[in-house]
Design a protein around this motif. Structure first.
Motif, PDB file in Angstrom:
ATOM      1  N   VAL A 120       0.796  -0.885   0.357  1.00 49.12           N
ATOM      2  CA  VAL A 120       0.034  -0.102  -0.090  1.00 49.12           C
ATOM      3  C   VAL A 120       0.757   1.423  -0.137  1.00 49.12           C
ATOM      4  O   VAL A 120       1.895   1.218   0.956  1.00 49.12           O
ATOM      5  N   VAL A 121       0.535   2.003  -0.728  1.00 52.69           N
ATOM      6  CA  VAL A 121       0.883   3.502  -0.850  1.00 52.69           C
ATOM      7  C   VAL A 121       0.479   4.261  -0.369  1.00 52.69           C
ATOM      8  O   VAL A 121      -0.966   4.774  -0.098  1.00 52.69           O
ATOM      9  N   LEU A 122       0.112   5.074   1.072  1.00 54.05           N
ATOM     10  CA  LEU A 122      -0.327   5.832   1.790  1.00 54.05           C
ATOM     11  C   LEU A 122       0.157   7.401   1.084  1.00 54.05           C
ATOM     12  O   LEU A 122       0.282   7.654   0.141  1.00 54.05           O
ATOM     13  N   PRO A 172      12.168  -4.977 -15.268  1.00 50.87           N
ATOM     14  CA  PRO A 172      10.646  -3.810 -15.787  1.00 50.87           C
ATOM     15  C   PRO A 172       9.973  -4.497 -14.421  1.00 50.87           C
ATOM     16  O   PRO A 172       9.857  -5.246 -13.830  1.00 50.87           O
ATOM     17  N   GLU A 173       8.305  -3.244 -14.570  1.00 45.07           N
ATOM     18  CA  GLU A 173       7.974  -3.750 -13.282  1.00 45.07           C
ATOM     19  C   GLU A 173       6.261  -3.539 -14.009  1.00 45.07           C
ATOM     20  O   GLU A 173       6.318  -2.602 -14.776  1.00 45.07           O
ATOM     21  N   ILE A 174       5.090  -4.073 -13.530  1.00 47.09           N
ATOM     22  CA  ILE A 174       3.807  -3.730 -13.657  1.00 47.09           C
ATOM     23  C   ILE A 174       3.194  -3.392 -12.103  1.00 47.09           C
ATOM     24  O   ILE A 174       3.547  -4.728 -11.180  1.00 47.09           O
ATOM     25  N   MET A 175       2.874  -2.173 -12.121  1.00 45.17           N
ATOM     26  CA  MET A 175       1.888  -1.868 -10.925  1.00 45.17           C
ATOM     27  C   MET A 175       0.192  -2.498 -11.435  1.00 45.17           C
ATOM     28  O   MET A 175      -0.749  -1.826 -12.174  1.00 45.17           O
ATOM     29  N   GLU A 176      -0.411  -3.441 -10.045  1.00 44.77           N
ATOM     30  CA  GLU A 176      -1.691  -3.528 -10.782  1.00 44.77           C
ATOM     31  C   GLU A 176      -2.589  -3.278 -10.114  1.00 44.77           C
ATOM     32  O   GLU A 176      -2.260  -3.079  -8.145  1.00 44.77           O
ATOM     33  N   CYS A 177      -3.153  -1.946  -9.446  1.00 49.72           N
ATOM     34  CA  CYS A 177      -4.060  -1.820  -8.582  1.00 49.72           C
ATOM     35  C   CYS A 177      -5.263  -2.565  -8.583  1.00 49.72           C
ATOM     36  O   CYS A 177      -6.462  -3.151  -8.579  1.00 49.72           O
ATOM     37  N   VAL A 178      -4.986  -2.902  -7.357  1.00 54.30           N
ATOM     38  CA  VAL A 178      -6.608  -3.976  -6.546  1.00 54.30           C
ATOM     39  C   VAL A 178      -7.197  -2.813  -5.463  1.00 54.30           C
ATOM     40  O   VAL A 178      -8.317  -3.599  -5.517  1.00 54.30           O
ATOM     41  N   ALA A 179      -7.042  -2.214  -5.328  1.00 57.33           N
ATOM     42  CA  ALA A 179      -8.436  -1.090  -4.466  1.00 57.33           C
ATOM     43  C   ALA A 179      -7.441   1.126  -4.443  1.00 57.33           C
ATOM     44  O   ALA A 179      -6.069   0.564  -4.019  1.00 57.33           O
ATOM     45  N   PRO A 235      -4.411   8.421 -15.063  1.00 60.96           N
ATOM     46  CA  PRO A 235      -5.237   7.975 -13.324  1.00 60.96           C
ATOM     47  C   PRO A 235      -4.517   6.068 -13.960  1.00 60.96           C
ATOM     48  O   PRO A 235      -4.478   5.450 -14.704  1.00 60.96           O
ATOM     49  N   CYS A 236      -4.968   6.047 -12.655  1.00 58.32           N
ATOM     50  CA  CYS A 236      -4.909   4.088 -12.650  1.00 58.32           C
ATOM     51  C   CYS A 236      -6.141   4.192 -11.237  1.00 58.32           C
ATOM     52  O   CYS A 236      -5.365   4.524 -10.177  1.00 58.32           O
ATOM     53  N   THR A 237      -6.574   3.194 -11.255  1.00 54.92           N
ATOM     54  CA  THR A 237      -7.586   2.777 -10.564  1.00 54.92           C
ATOM     55  C   THR A 237      -8.129   1.356 -10.413  1.00 54.92           C
ATOM     56  O   THR A 237      -7.380   0.339 -10.634  1.00 54.92           O
ATOM     57  N   ALA A 238      -8.742   0.611  -9.939  1.00 44.42           N
ATOM     58  CA  ALA A 238      -8.928  -0.505  -9.540  1.00 44.42           C
ATOM     59  C   ALA A 238      -9.162  -1.981 -10.790  1.00 44.42           C
ATOM     60  O   ALA A 238      -9.782  -0.812 -11.103  1.00 44.42           O
ATOM     61  N   GLY A 239      -9.032  -2.291 -11.022  1.00 50.93           N
ATOM     62  CA  GLY A 239      -8.810  -3.297 -11.899  1.00 50.93           C
ATOM     63  C   GLY A 239      -7.490  -2.812 -13.249  1.00 50.93           C
ATOM     64  O   GLY A 239      -7.699  -3.310 -14.255  1.00 50.93           O
ATOM     65  N   GLN A 240      -6.617  -1.661 -13.205  1.00 50.15           N
ATOM     66  CA  GLN A 240      -6.301  -1.331 -13.900  1.00 50.15           C
ATOM     67  C   GLN A 240      -4.812  -1.554 -13.436  1.00 50.15           C
ATOM     68  O   GLN A 240      -4.351  -1.128 -12.368  1.00 50.15           O
ATOM     69  N   HIS A 283      -3.667   0.249  -2.623  1.00 54.07           N
ATOM     70  CA  HIS A 283      -3.589  -1.393  -3.015  1.00 54.07           C
ATOM     71  C   HIS A 283      -2.770  -1.697  -4.185  1.00 54.07           C
ATOM     72  O   HIS A 283      -3.405  -1.661  -5.478  1.00 54.07           O
ATOM     73  N   TYR A 284      -2.084  -2.739  -4.114  1.00 53.86           N
ATOM     74  CA  TYR A 284      -1.238  -2.704  -5.221  1.00 53.86           C
ATOM     75  C   TYR A 284      -0.621  -3.898  -4.955  1.00 53.86           C
ATOM     76  O   TYR A 284      -0.034  -4.357  -3.852  1.00 53.86           O
ATOM     77  N   ILE A 285      -0.297  -5.132  -6.151  1.00 52.50           N
ATOM     78  CA  ILE A 285       0.519  -5.945  -6.820  1.00 52.50           C
ATOM     79  C   ILE A 285       1.391  -5.612  -7.468  1.00 52.50           C
ATOM     80  O   ILE A 285       1.463  -5.080  -8.732  1.00 52.50           O
ATOM     81  N   CYS A 286       2.872  -6.112  -7.592  1.00 53.67           N
ATOM     82  CA  CYS A 286       3.857  -5.284  -7.961  1.00 53.67           C
ATOM     83  C   CYS A 286       4.420  -6.598  -9.083  1.00 53.67           C
ATOM     84  O   CYS A 286       4.683  -7.841  -8.204  1.00 53.67           O
ATOM     85  N   HIS A 287       4.717  -6.725  -9.968  1.00 57.83           N
ATOM     86  CA  HIS A 287       5.132  -8.151 -10.898  1.00 57.83           C
ATOM     87  C   HIS A 287       6.041  -7.225 -11.342  1.00 57.83           C
ATOM     88  O   HIS A 287       6.657  -6.571 -12.161  1.00 57.83           O
ATOM     89  N   TYR A 288       7.410  -8.592 -10.927  1.00 57.65           N
ATOM     90  CA  TYR A 288       9.019  -7.993 -10.937  1.00 57.65           C
ATOM     91  C   TYR A 288       8.786  -8.804 -12.757  1.00 57.65           C
ATOM     92  O   TYR A 288       8.431  -9.719 -12.666  1.00 57.65           O
ATOM     93  N   GLY A 289      10.216  -8.102 -13.250  1.00 55.56           N
ATOM     94  CA  GLY A 289      10.479  -9.190 -14.877  1.00 55.56           C
ATOM     95  C   GLY A 289       9.435  -9.424 -15.390  1.00 55.56           C
ATOM     96  O   GLY A 289       8.630  -8.519 -15.879  1.00 55.56           O
TER      97      GLY A 289
END
Length: 105
Positions: A40-42, A53-60, A75-80, A99-105
């Motif tokens: 989470v980033v506050l 390389p990374e993919i930042m996925e917004c979960v909330a 902008p990036c919102t949930a599901g993007q 709230h995010y998931i970071c996918h590496y590589g």
């Protein structure tokens, strides 16, 4: 579709804490052997650097991100998600918890 559950083979129990607690994450390896982190980033405006390389996925929540200094804020919102090149920097601006998931590589 927003990911709600991931099958982890292993998880690092000690949190990664950045920017005086404005970003907190946990690293893990999926059952398929992929390295990821979830966190989470506050509210803040921060600059991150990448190695791979990374993919930042917004979960909330939501954020705005800037891939190039002086470039457009997007902008990036949930599901993007958004992609960041390896060995790069990006800016992120958060008004409410992101709230995010970071996918590496």
């Amino acid at each position: 579709m927003t990911i709600e559950t991931l099958n982890a083979r292993s998880i690092t129990t000690k949190a990664n804490v950045y920017f005086d607690g404005k970003c907190v994450s946990h690293s893990f390896v999926t059952a398929e052997g992929e390295n990821k982190s979830v966190g989470v980033v506050l509210p803040a405006e921060l600059t991150f650097g990448t190695a791979a390389p990374e993919i930042m996925e917004c979960v909330a929540g939501s954020c705005e991100y800037q891939l190039e200094e002086g470039g457009a804020w997007l902008p990036c919102t949930a599901g993007q998600s958004f992609k960041i090149a390896g060995n790069a920097k990006f800016n992120i601006r958060v008004k409410d918890a992101f709230h995010y998931i970071c996918h590496y590589g």
